[in-house]
Every structure is written in C-alpha cells, then in structure tokens.
Design a protein around this motif. Sequence first.
Motif, PDB file in Angstrom:
ATOM      1  N   LEU A  62      -8.731   0.549 -18.739  1.00 34.37           N
ATOM      2  CA  LEU A  62      -9.427   1.224 -17.937  1.00 34.37           C
ATOM      3  C   LEU A  62      -9.466   2.248 -16.362  1.00 34.37           C
ATOM      4  CD1 LEU A  62     -13.262  -0.491 -18.773  1.00 34.37           C
ATOM      5  CD2 LEU A  62     -12.060   1.769 -20.263  1.00 34.37           C
ATOM      6  N   LYS A  63      -9.427   3.331 -16.350  1.00 33.73           N
ATOM      7  CA  LYS A  63      -9.126   3.961 -14.852  1.00 33.73           C
ATOM      8  C   LYS A  63     -10.208   4.429 -14.200  1.00 33.73           C
ATOM      9  CE  LYS A  63      -7.196   7.471 -15.846  1.00 33.73           C
ATOM     10  NZ  LYS A  63      -6.317   9.183 -15.717  1.00 33.73           N
ATOM     11  N   ASP A  64     -10.089   3.665 -12.681  1.00 36.27           N
ATOM     12  CA  ASP A  64     -11.447   4.911 -11.897  1.00 36.27           C
ATOM     13  C   ASP A  64     -11.563   6.299 -12.469  1.00 36.27           C
ATOM     14  OD1 ASP A  64     -11.014   4.097 -10.140  1.00 36.27           O
ATOM     15  OD2 ASP A  64     -11.516   2.839  -9.607  1.00 36.27           O
ATOM     16  N   LYS A  65     -12.115   6.428 -10.792  1.00 38.29           N
ATOM     17  CA  LYS A  65     -11.956   8.394 -10.128  1.00 38.29           C
ATOM     18  C   LYS A  65     -10.797   7.617  -9.424  1.00 38.29           C
ATOM     19  CE  LYS A  65     -15.288  10.237 -11.990  1.00 38.29           C
ATOM     20  NZ  LYS A  65     -15.267  11.066 -12.556  1.00 38.29           N
ATOM     21  N   LYS A  66     -10.204   6.786  -8.693  1.00 40.48           N
ATOM     22  CA  LYS A  66      -9.290   6.741  -7.687  1.00 40.48           C
ATOM     23  C   LYS A  66      -7.959   6.035  -8.495  1.00 40.48           C
ATOM     24  CE  LYS A  66     -11.881   6.271  -3.603  1.00 40.48           C
ATOM     25  NZ  LYS A  66     -12.172   6.481  -2.028  1.00 40.48           N
ATOM     26  N   GLY A  67      -7.619   6.010  -9.984  1.00 40.97           N
ATOM     27  CA  GLY A  67      -6.748   5.350  -9.936  1.00 40.97           C
ATOM     28  C   GLY A  67      -6.802   4.357 -10.644  1.00 40.97           C
ATOM     29  N   ARG A  68      -7.300   4.176 -10.076  1.00 46.43           N
ATOM     30  CA  ARG A  68      -6.968   2.027  -9.465  1.00 46.43           C
ATOM     31  C   ARG A  68      -7.279   1.691 -11.351  1.00 46.43           C
ATOM     32  NH1 ARG A  68     -11.482  -0.478  -6.182  1.00 46.43           N
ATOM     33  NH2 ARG A  68     -11.049  -1.932  -7.658  1.00 46.43           N
ATOM     34  N   VAL A  88     -20.068  -2.767 -12.245  1.00 47.60           N
ATOM     35  CA  VAL A  88     -19.769  -4.556 -12.339  1.00 47.60           C
ATOM     36  C   VAL A  88     -18.412  -4.822 -11.961  1.00 47.60           C
ATOM     37  CG1 VAL A  88     -20.116  -6.585 -14.183  1.00 47.60           C
ATOM     38  CG2 VAL A  88     -21.571  -4.851 -14.371  1.00 47.60           C
ATOM     39  N   ILE A  89     -17.482  -4.278 -12.299  1.00 49.39           N
ATOM     40  CA  ILE A  89     -16.361  -4.345 -12.099  1.00 49.39           C
ATOM     41  C   ILE A  89     -15.144  -3.847 -10.718  1.00 49.39           C
ATOM     42  CG2 ILE A  89     -15.926  -4.379 -15.015  1.00 49.39           C
ATOM     43  CD1 ILE A  89     -14.065  -1.831 -14.541  1.00 49.39           C
ATOM     44  N   GLY A  90     -16.493  -3.408  -9.898  1.00 50.54           N
ATOM     45  CA  GLY A  90     -16.003  -2.622  -8.968  1.00 50.54           C
ATOM     46  C   GLY A  90     -15.158  -1.696  -8.635  1.00 50.54           C
ATOM     47  N   ALA A  91     -15.063  -0.918  -9.503  1.00 53.07           N
ATOM     48  CA  ALA A  91     -14.198   0.521  -9.849  1.00 53.07           C
ATOM     49  C   ALA A  91     -15.363   2.273  -8.934  1.00 53.07           C
ATOM     50  CB  ALA A  91     -14.748   1.092 -11.499  1.00 53.07           C
ATOM     51  N   GLN A  92     -14.417   2.638  -8.562  1.00 57.65           N
ATOM     52  CA  GLN A  92     -14.766   3.505  -8.047  1.00 57.65           C
ATOM     53  C   GLN A  92     -15.628   4.923  -8.682  1.00 57.65           C
ATOM     54  OE1 GLN A  92     -15.612   3.760  -4.501  1.00 57.65           O
ATOM     55  NE2 GLN A  92     -14.849   1.527  -4.589  1.00 57.65           N
ATOM     56  N   ARG A  94     -17.366   6.296 -12.590  1.00 57.20           N
ATOM     57  CA  ARG A  94     -17.751   6.375 -13.150  1.00 57.20           C
ATOM     58  C   ARG A  94     -15.505   5.817 -14.234  1.00 57.20           C
ATOM     59  NH1 ARG A  94     -22.014   9.415 -17.584  1.00 57.20           N
ATOM     60  NH2 ARG A  94     -24.111   8.054 -15.911  1.00 57.20           N
ATOM     61  N   VAL A  95     -15.580   4.913 -15.226  1.00 59.73           N
ATOM     62  CA  VAL A  95     -14.431   5.375 -15.338  1.00 59.73           C
ATOM     63  C   VAL A  95     -13.882   5.560 -16.928  1.00 59.73           C
ATOM     64  CG1 VAL A  95     -14.035   2.596 -15.083  1.00 59.73           C
ATOM     65  CG2 VAL A  95     -15.248   3.138 -16.772  1.00 59.73           C
ATOM     66  N   SER A  96     -12.999   5.709 -17.099  1.00 57.97           N
ATOM     67  CA  SER A  96     -12.340   6.387 -18.737  1.00 57.97           C
ATOM     68  C   SER A  96     -11.214   5.503 -19.106  1.00 57.97           C
ATOM     69  CB  SER A  96     -11.540   7.279 -18.329  1.00 57.97           C
ATOM     70  OG  SER A  96     -10.671   8.424 -16.985  1.00 57.97           O
ATOM     71  N   PHE A  97     -10.827   5.947 -20.365  1.00 57.06           N
ATOM     72  CA  PHE A  97      -9.389   4.668 -20.542  1.00 57.06           C
ATOM     73  C   PHE A  97      -8.289   5.707 -20.570  1.00 57.06           C
ATOM     74  CE2 PHE A  97     -12.471   3.876 -23.703  1.00 57.06           C
ATOM     75  CZ  PHE A  97     -12.910   2.634 -24.689  1.00 57.06           C
ATOM     76  N   GLY A  98      -7.409   4.796 -19.852  1.00 47.56           N
ATOM     77  CA  GLY A  98      -5.544   4.697 -19.606  1.00 47.56           C
ATOM     78  C   GLY A  98      -5.458   5.597 -20.792  1.00 47.56           C
ATOM     79  N   HIS A 126       0.904  -5.357  -9.758  1.00 48.57           N
ATOM     80  CA  HIS A 126       0.247  -6.135  -9.571  1.00 48.57           C
ATOM     81  C   HIS A 126      -1.192  -4.534  -9.201  1.00 48.57           C
ATOM     82  CE1 HIS A 126       2.016  -9.295  -7.342  1.00 48.57           C
ATOM     83  NE2 HIS A 126       1.662  -9.606  -8.400  1.00 48.57           N
ATOM     84  N   ARG A 127      -1.199  -3.968 -10.177  1.00 51.19           N
ATOM     85  CA  ARG A 127      -1.780  -2.391 -10.555  1.00 51.19           C
ATOM     86  C   ARG A 127      -2.846  -2.249 -11.379  1.00 51.19           C
ATOM     87  NH1 ARG A 127       2.008   1.612 -11.952  1.00 51.19           N
ATOM     88  NH2 ARG A 127       0.058   3.452 -12.231  1.00 51.19           N
ATOM     89  N   VAL A 128      -2.393  -3.658 -11.739  1.00 46.24           N
ATOM     90  CA  VAL A 128      -3.918  -3.683 -12.643  1.00 46.24           C
ATOM     91  C   VAL A 128      -5.184  -4.953 -12.322  1.00 46.24           C
ATOM     92  CG1 VAL A 128      -4.582  -4.463 -15.051  1.00 46.24           C
ATOM     93  CG2 VAL A 128      -2.635  -2.689 -15.330  1.00 46.24           C
ATOM     94  N   THR A 129      -6.009  -5.196 -12.151  1.00 45.99           N
ATOM     95  CA  THR A 129      -7.031  -5.779 -12.532  1.00 45.99           C
ATOM     96  C   THR A 129      -7.731  -6.623 -13.585  1.00 45.99           C
ATOM     97  OG1 THR A 129      -7.708  -4.477  -9.981  1.00 45.99           O
ATOM     98  CG2 THR A 129      -9.564  -6.846 -11.194  1.00 45.99           C
TER      99      THR A 129
END
Length: 185
Positions: A62-68, A88-92, A94-98, A126-129
């Motif tokens: 998954l990726k968030d709005k800021k590209g995390r 829950v995961i601390g994303a900025q 909503r998330v979408s699938f990478g 270390h780009r992925v959490t």
Amino acid sequence: MERGSSQFSGKIMPATRDDLMAFLTELGIGVTTTDHQPVFTVAESGDLHERIPGGHTKNLFLKDKKGRLFLVVALHDAEIDLKKIHQVIGAQGRVSFGNADLLMEVLGVEPGSVTPFALINDRDTHRVTPVFDAAMMRHEILNYHPLKNDATTSISAADLLTFASACGHDAKVLAVSEEAKAAAL
C-alpha cells in the motif's frame, strides 16, 4: 555480483531465493520450504493450507497520499477495512495499492509473489514500513512465498521479526484485521 545489494546497469538486482535462504542461515533462522505450482491469489492456495501447517497469509502493498509505502501482512482470511486502515497504520490519508512497477522497484517481487521476505530487497533504502497484524503474530508458525509464488516457506513469528529487523525494518505489530481488533477488546 552479489544480488540484493549490488548494481547492474544502474539498477539493484533483487535477491533470489538462494540469496534469501543464505541470509536466513546467516541469521541462524531455521525455515522449511515446500515447492508447489505457482499460486497468484489466496483463493488458489487453498490446498496448500492442508499440506503446510501454520498460519497462511496475504500481503497488501500500500501507499499513502504522501507516497509512503506499507507492507501489511495478515492471515489469509483476515477482514481488513481498506477505507480505515490508514488510521491504524499511521498513513497520511487513505491508502491505495502500489502498482506492479513500484512493487518491483522497491521490493523486487512481482504481483502474486508479495511477501515480507521481500524486505531483503529494501535493506538500503528502507522505503517500506512493514505492518504485521496482531492476530497473525499469535501463530507460532507463519507461511510466506520465498520471493516467488512457486514455493512456501514456513518461519516462526519470532524469527519473522528478527528477519525484518536484520533488514533494517522496525516492523509494527498492530491490530489491523477485524479479528485482531475484536481480540484486543
């Protein structure tokens, strides 16, 4: 040229299954691997659940709005609310699938082969959490593809955390699934 850490034509070569197994051995982590026909979805892996003991899983890149980027790993039948998971995961937002290109660039695997073992390919940037569902982590043995979807490797939950840490990742164990949230009440 060593895979997973060297450059070839300007790109880092992803680790192979042999590279992964050598790294696990170097860490003192014992695993067992079962070869099988390639499976591309959780639905296709049903008969493996009978043949291979332990918790069977699914992986969400998954990726968030800021590209995390996040790799959410849960039991194969876990119910996950994708509209609320960001909370829950601390994303900025909503998330979408990478997409497949990003997945290959960052984790060095193709769709259908997503696995926490792919963190071996994210040791430098270390780009992925990584986020491991709390309900999944209650299983003693967990099963994942060893970088390709034609095999399943069984590892203990404790060793999975050791592996993630050795790859430079502080995996979060969170109640992502509805089952984990219910157990936390």
